[in-house]
Design an enzyme around this catalytic site. Structure first.
Site, PDB file in Angstrom:
ATOM      1  CD  GLN A 113      -2.498   1.175   2.730  1.00 23.63           C
ATOM      2  OE1 GLN A 113      -3.596   0.659   2.763  1.00 23.63           O
ATOM      3  NE2 GLN A 113      -1.932   1.693   3.789  1.00 23.63           N
ATOM      4  CB  SER A 116       2.115   6.643   5.061  1.00 25.97           C
ATOM      5  OG  SER A 116       1.020   6.227   5.805  1.00 25.97           O
ATOM      6  CB  SER A 148       4.517  -3.464   5.816  1.00 27.83           C
ATOM      7  OG  SER A 148       3.163  -3.453   5.500  1.00 27.83           O
ATOM      8  CD  GLU A 231      -5.278  -0.121   7.930  1.00 26.40           C
ATOM      9  OE1 GLU A 231      -5.688   0.993   7.555  1.00 26.40           O
ATOM     10  OE2 GLU A 231      -4.104  -0.367   8.210  1.00 26.40           O
ATOM     11  CD  GLU A 364      -2.353   9.969  20.272  1.00 24.53           C
ATOM     12  OE1 GLU A 364      -2.036   9.290  19.264  1.00 24.53           O
ATOM     13  OE2 GLU A 364      -1.954   9.694  21.417  1.00 24.53           O
TER      14      GLU A 364
END
Lengths: 394, 366
Positions: A113, A116, A148, A231, A364
């Site tokens: 993926q 990010s 990953s 996910e 968070e």
């Protein structure tokens, strides 16, 4: 005849009779299973499924497991199975579905993926990797991080900016990137554990054909939501036995090593044992809700709970081991295919668990999601909503 | 016996919940509870009559052939969730669960008569043990000589409302009528005024023998009580969270609803997680009790060890997040805080349940 559990059990037995486990090579077996619609029964016919209710997959899995059939080692292609496949199914063209789903499920093609970026983690929609249209292709330039499995992957789901002049959520497009294409460079990223489980991926003038776009140009954020929601589903739906997680490892050490016991550690162990058992029950309750067709919002919180528990339990484990906890195995630049907390030392577990509250959405951010979407509390004030991406500060 | 507990609510259970909630909405509003606890009679007799007699809920745990409804701990747990949401001042946990379970462990006509009386709701029973009692404890405060009972027990919950006391002694379990000669019930000023305590004194009071040894009945009663108390605590926490979310969405400071501040949102989200967990573990305990699972001791200990501190935490946070209004007598939060904190001591503290659990799952202390 409508497809109920009994009928599906019969179909699975007929399949097993036609493809004996003992004599059918692994990949041939898996390939035939896909063609028979027994891969993921809730997918359409011809794409590995039978248009059956999702809950009935458990019937097939139980029959195949009892027969000792090979499975497709879902952990090896977790991103592909858990995230890429449902997105391709929902947004892909017929051609894309036919091309990608089968080798993905069988495990011939591993997926990663490319979401990010160094400057866009929690604020994923701020991403800056650019894709510029050139004829039938898109030219992609940018840098991704925390990828990953990139070193083992054939394909990647990729989001990139295709229009910098509109607010950030509106100018993103979703692609399938061939990791073997020129311009894709995977560099291992060494982490605090010492190993290189993740990668940085540099994209330099990578050509992605428009036929590998998923969804409309500029609709990438909406498509990515499908990926990200799946996910979280994947994290919530597991069934684990009592002491099935990290708590089991510590509990066994406690039982086998009475010389390590102290009263303070006992208090903490029992507190965490109770919390781990309760988290297990919450997961089981969520699973039962899914099976009953009434998924609850509990899934949104499961990851938060597991992250905290993993961190606290692995911290306790190091202290329980005392002097032994001061030693560490050598994981230098090892590149694992899957993340496995068991079968490694306590120090590794402690360090790796720190990532549990960061990866897949920081705790968070998840607390904000729970507060706003589950409890209905007012959203955070937004200063980025109506500003073109190119005018945002970064 | 199923190996996997059913952690959901059935349609019948949801129907039961809404019937109880409707009744409580009409007859157990917070201002009425506040007014009541300042008067002479803290218990709500009319509400009890509605719940126990009209709706037949006092007999949920009693088989039909013994005068009850033949339901199970799962249904009783749902009733307790709703009673917890309303901090209702009725002796449901003490009479319909704890005293009833003690009688279910006894044989003989005396126990049968009492059991159906309790199931009808017209008679209220109380096991004369302190509210803080843990299942494993021995009870020697009252002695029996030829069925004549003498002794004193303090901290007995709902004793002031009871018609009959079930009294454990070293010589067996006895039933004593509250109106009998030699029985005195002296109300204590209780930390939790919605589940008031009293001292019960027996001076040569006439008892009727229910069982030669009290321990098994008392253990069964207190275990069921502890397991189902988790559902009451869940209901209480659930109400507090809902109410606090509502308040923080409406209350404005600094030109914003206070619920839009991340510092508060994260705390409320954390409370939600705890309530979600509490629901799973309370359901697990209720299901284990209902099915007679081998895992019941573990399920009850886990439920109490987890849910008791959650109820207290949610109550304490609810008070803080209500700001000054949370400190006033007029706002009902203090009733919930008092119930939550006293319930954390009731039927075994967290520490006691963890100790028991350590034995049960073979994780012994040094």
């Amino acid at each position: 005849m409508s497809l109920d559990a009994a009928r599906l059990r019969t179909l699975t037995q007929e399949f097993l009779a036609a493809h004996p486990v003992a004599t059918t090579p692994r990949e041939e077996f898996l390939s035939a299973r896909f063609d028979a619609g027994l891969a993921w029964v809730h997918y359409p016919e011809g794409l590995g499924g039978l248009d059956a209710p999702r809950a009935l997959q458990a019937v097939v899995d139980a029959e195949l497991e009892a027969a000792g059939a090979p499975d497709n080692d879902p952990r090896r292609n977790g991103i592909g199975l858990g995230m890429a496949a449902p997105t391709v199914l929902r947004y892909g063209t017929d051609e894309q579905k036919r091309r990608f789903l089968k080798p993905l499920w069988v495990g011939q093609e591993i997926w990663c993926q490319l979401f990010s970026e160094p400057g866009a983690g929690s604020d994923l929609a701020a991403l800056g990797t650019r894709a510029v249209r050139e004829g039938d292709d898109w030219i992609v330039n940018g840098q991704k991080v925390w990828t990953s499995g990139a070193h083992n992957s054939r394909f990647a789901i990729l989001i990139a900016r295709t229009d910098p002049d509109v607010p950030k959520h509106r100018g993103i497009t979703y692609f399938v990137c061939d990791m073997t294409d020129p311009g894709v460079e995977v560099r291992p990223l060494r982490q605090i554990t010492g190993e290189a489980e993740f990668n940085e991926v540099f994209l330099t003038d990578v050509r992605i054909p428009d036929a590998h776009r998923l969804g409309e140009t500029g609709d990438g954020w909406k498509v990515a939501q499908t990926t990200l929601n799946n996910e979280r589903v994947a994290i919530g739906g597991m069934r684990i036995p009592r002491e099935g997680g990290l708590i089991g490892i510590v509990a066994d050490t406690w039982r086998e090593r009475p010389e390590l016991r102290t009263h303070d550690l006992h208090q903490r162990l029992m507190t965490l044992w109770v919390e781990a058992e309760v988290a297990r029950l919450t997961g089981e309750r969520l699973r039962q809700q899914l099976v009953a067709g009434h998924p609850g919002p509990e899934g949104a919180g499961m990851k938060l709970g597991f992250a905290r528990l993993n961190q606290q339990i692995s911290g306790l484990e190091l202290e329980l081991l005392g002097e032994e906890g001061l030693l560490y195995d050598d994981w230098t630049m090892r590149r694992p295919e899957i993340v496995d907390f068991a079968g490694r030392d306590a120090g590794y577990r402690y360090l790796r668990a720190k990532g549990n509250s960061i990866e897949g959405g920081t705790s968070e951010v998840l607390l904000n999601i729970v507060a706003e979407r589950v409890l209905g509390l007012p959203p955070e004030p937004r200063t980025d909503k109506d500003v073109a991406w190119k005018d945002l500060s970064r | 016996m199923s190996t996997q507990p059913d952690l959901l609510y059935s349609e019948d259970e949801e129907a039961l919940r809404s019937a109880v909630r409707d009744l409580l909405t009409d007859h157990c509003a917070a201002p009425a509870v506040l007014a009541r606890i300042e008067g002479d009679e803290p218990h709500d007799r009319a509400l009890w009559k509605n719940l126990a007699e009209s709706m037949g809920l006092a007999g949920l745990l009693v088989p039909e052939e013994r005068g009850g409804q033949g339901a199970s701990h799962r249904e009783a747990a749902v009733v307790l969730e709703e009673l917890g949401r309303a901090v209702a001042p009725v002796p449901y946990l003490t009479s319909a669960v704890i005293a009833t379970e003690a009688l279910l462990a006894c044989v003989g006509s005396e126990a049968e008569t009492l059991l159906s009386a309790l199931a009808s709701g017209r008679t209220v029973g109380a096991l004369t043990v302190p509210l803080s009692a843990t299942p494993g404890r021995e009870f020697t405060d009252v002695r029996a000589t030829d069925s004549s009972l003498t002794g004193r027990v303090t901290g007995v919950a709902d004793a002031a409302f009871a018609d009959v006391f079930l009294v454990p002694t070293p010589d067996g379990l006895f039933a004593v009528d509250a109106s009998a000669d030699g029985v005195t019930v002296a109300p204590q000023t209780s930390f939790d005024p919605t589940r008031p305590l009293a001292t019960v004194t027996f001076e040569a009071a006439a008892g009727r023998l229910l069982a030669d040894t009290a321990a098994p009945a008392v253990r069964r009663a207190l275990r069921a009580g502890a397991g189902l108390l988790a559902s009451e605590q869940l209901g209480l926490a659930d109400w507090l969270l809902t109410e606090t979310v509502r308040y923080t969405r409406e209350r404005h400071q600094f030109n914003r609803p206070v619920g839009s501040f991340q510092a508060l949102k994260h705390r409320l989200a954390q409370l939600w997680l705890e309530v979600v967990n509490a629901r799973a573990t309370a359901r697990n305990a209720a299901d284990a009790l209902a099915t007679g699972s081998d895992d019941t001791d573990v399920a009850v200990a886990v439920a109490q060890a987890y849910t008791a501190p959650v109820a207290v935490h949610v109550a304490e946070e609810a008070l803080q997040l209500h700001g000054g209004i949370g400190m006033t007598w007029e706002h009902p939060i203090h009733l919930y805080l008092k119930r939550a904190k006293s319930s954390a001591i009731a039927l075994g503290t967290v520490g006691r349940h963890r100790e028991e659990l350590a034995e049960l799952v073979d994780l012994r202390a040094p």
